[in-house]
Motif scaffolding. Sequence first.
Motif, PDB file in Angstrom:
ATOM      1  N   ILE A  66      36.162 141.491  38.433  1.00 21.68           N
ATOM      2  CA  ILE A  66      35.826 141.590  37.020  1.00 21.68           C
ATOM      3  C   ILE A  66      34.506 142.324  36.874  1.00 21.68           C
ATOM      4  N   GLU A  67      34.516 143.368  36.082  1.00 22.38           N
ATOM      5  CA  GLU A  67      33.300 144.147  35.861  1.00 22.38           C
ATOM      6  C   GLU A  67      32.255 143.312  35.129  1.00 22.38           C
ATOM      7  N   GLY A  68      31.039 143.417  35.589  1.00 21.95           N
ATOM      8  CA  GLY A  68      29.952 142.651  35.001  1.00 21.95           C
ATOM      9  C   GLY A  68      29.616 141.408  35.794  1.00 21.95           C
ATOM     10  N   LEU A  69      30.616 140.817  36.465  1.00 25.74           N
ATOM     11  CA  LEU A  69      30.370 139.645  37.308  1.00 25.74           C
ATOM     12  C   LEU A  69      30.172 140.037  38.767  1.00 25.74           C
ATOM     13  N   SER A  70      30.683 141.194  39.157  1.00 24.06           N
ATOM     14  CA  SER A  70      30.615 141.618  40.559  1.00 24.06           C
ATOM     15  C   SER A  70      29.663 142.793  40.711  1.00 24.06           C
ATOM     16  N   ASP A  71      29.150 142.933  41.939  1.00 22.04           N
ATOM     17  CA  ASP A  71      28.256 144.022  42.278  1.00 22.04           C
ATOM     18  C   ASP A  71      29.099 145.237  42.663  1.00 22.04           C
ATOM     19  N   ALA A 127      38.112 132.638  42.329  1.00 22.42           N
ATOM     20  CA  ALA A 127      37.166 133.537  43.000  1.00 22.42           C
ATOM     21  C   ALA A 127      36.822 134.729  42.109  1.00 22.42           C
ATOM     22  N   ILE A 128      37.820 135.307  41.477  1.00 19.68           N
ATOM     23  CA  ILE A 128      37.578 136.466  40.617  1.00 19.68           C
ATOM     24  C   ILE A 128      36.727 136.079  39.419  1.00 19.68           C
ATOM     25  N   LEU A 129      37.021 134.938  38.816  1.00 19.35           N
ATOM     26  CA  LEU A 129      36.245 134.484  37.661  1.00 19.35           C
ATOM     27  C   LEU A 129      34.836 134.064  38.042  1.00 19.35           C
ATOM     28  N   SER A 130      34.597 133.857  39.330  1.00 24.85           N
ATOM     29  CA  SER A 130      33.257 133.511  39.811  1.00 24.85           C
ATOM     30  C   SER A 130      32.446 134.729  40.220  1.00 24.85           C
ATOM     31  N   GLY A 131      33.036 135.915  40.137  1.00 26.14           N
ATOM     32  CA  GLY A 131      32.318 137.126  40.483  1.00 26.14           C
ATOM     33  C   GLY A 131      32.661 137.697  41.838  1.00 26.14           C
ATOM     34  N   ASP A 132      33.600 137.074  42.560  1.00 25.75           N
ATOM     35  CA  ASP A 132      33.993 137.570  43.876  1.00 25.75           C
ATOM     36  C   ASP A 132      35.071 138.648  43.730  1.00 25.75           C
ATOM     37  N   THR A 133      35.332 139.332  44.841  1.00 26.43           N
ATOM     38  CA  THR A 133      36.368 140.357  44.899  1.00 26.43           C
ATOM     39  C   THR A 133      37.485 139.888  45.821  1.00 26.43           C
ATOM     40  N   VAL A 134      38.724 140.120  45.404  1.00 29.95           N
ATOM     41  CA  VAL A 134      39.892 139.691  46.181  1.00 29.95           C
ATOM     42  C   VAL A 134      40.583 140.930  46.749  1.00 29.95           C
ATOM     43  N   LEU A 135      40.913 140.876  48.031  1.00 31.88           N
ATOM     44  CA  LEU A 135      41.611 141.968  48.709  1.00 31.88           C
ATOM     45  C   LEU A 135      43.023 141.509  49.059  1.00 31.88           C
ATOM     46  N   PHE A 136      44.029 142.139  48.436  1.00 30.25           N
ATOM     47  CA  PHE A 136      45.431 141.903  48.754  1.00 30.25           C
ATOM     48  C   PHE A 136      45.914 142.996  49.708  1.00 30.25           C
ATOM     49  N   VAL A 137      46.761 142.603  50.655  1.00 30.34           N
ATOM     50  CA  VAL A 137      47.397 143.559  51.571  1.00 30.34           C
ATOM     51  C   VAL A 137      48.899 143.355  51.483  1.00 30.34           C
TER      52      VAL A 137
END
Length: 519
Positions: A66-71, A127-137
Amino acid sequence: MFFRSSRRQKKDNKQSTNKEDSYVHLHTDLQKNIKDLENLLDKPSDLNTRTFTIGQGGPDCAIIHIEGLSDTKMINENIMKNLQIRIDEVEKTSTYFETELLDKLYLQFISISNVEKGKTMDDVSFAILSGDTVLFVNGIDQALVISTKGWDSRSIEEPITEALIRGPREGFTEDLRTNTMLIRRQLRDSNLRFKSHQIGRRSKKNLTVTYIEGIIHPDLVKEVNRRLDTIDIDDAPESGYIEQWIEDNFLSPFPQLQNTERPDKVSAALTEGKFAILLDGTPFALIAPINFGAMMHSPEDYYERWMIGTLIRFLRYFAAFIAVFLPALYIALVTYHPGLLPTKLAFSIASTREGLPFPAVIEAFLMEITMELLREAGIRLPKPIGQTIGIVGGLVIGEAAVSAGIVSPVMVIIVAITAIASFTFPSYSFAISIRMLRFSFMMAAAFFGLYGIILVYIMVNIHIVNLKSFGIPYSTPFSPGFKTDWKDLILRAPITMLKRRPKYLQTEDEKRINKGDQS
């Protein structure tokens, strides 16, 4: 009525469906995972999804944040760049479509230390709502949860509500990790503990309980964790919610937990054997257990020499007496017991009250309520205007009331002295409690004079003696008495004499100073 019922039923069905979907395990199909996640979050505009291929000929994957929560810079440099450029080729073997591929990506190509695996849609969405990034494969029913929190936050500033002449200028912020860092800077002890909780069914905010193992009583740690586990609310936007939920007596006017913005105050409490509660999103930490004496203490008492600290504490206790009793004593003496006043003073007060339309009790209540209104208005208005309203408004209204013959000059003096005395308390919440008691004493004095004041005073003392803060009597060390703790109660003994921690806390390590006399 049918429309309302149908709408409520649809809403309940939607909430239950979302709740069930959030705990569903991830699929091996990449597009299915992306679609399910977007549907769960209702396709927000700030959700950033980037699909790409690992290396040359490798499996498809996607990162979502999510833009704004993540670097964003961290994502581009430490994730995207590594997976797209620094991987020359990924062989097309079956092993790359198994879970081991996630471990290989984490070990070799993701340059971020905090990485975990997510197995359910709930893990990923949280995790996404907390500012983390999720990687799906594609082909793997798990995802990598990469810590990339990077939202804008307020810098460390001096606390506004607890200003000191001498002492550290650092204050807590709204970021939990910054606050824990400030405490660790104060206490570099390997026994310092930070235990995490999650508060709020919907907000899912992080809450941390901090204490020093080996000093605090173990039963106190168990009790605070038990009370925190009982919290079941949607959201806790401020630590005041936590305070009201876990306090011993919600009917008491006295605060049973102490709130502060100062890291040095928290660290000093931890070394005494207390605990502190830090909530993400607020700069106010909670300290417990507390007693009546702790609410009258300020960190500056220890930063100055012991004679200065003792004098300031005497002034605070004297100010507490004035803030509680002065208006009530005026009402009682003028209305019921004028004979207790010196003759010249009695005649002077009588002459100033000649021709006034109201009795002393109405006069006192009018002025006290006006002062409370000015105080509240001064707080809510912008700072430059608020100070002007508080000072000018008080002078203008007081002078106008005397000139109009509504109140006596003596009443204006008493209200002004009472207001000044109420500003001397280090704790704002405790000062409000004193203001509430003032009106109770004024009403008792209006009905029964000095006898009413004495009766209310006895009732307040009975309440304080029975009040507890996490099992610790609020009146300690007065009652039950611990004479060794009187060195740091009204008096502030020299630092070299404060060799033991407060006895009423029953700490595991009682000694503050190991050298010299062990008394």
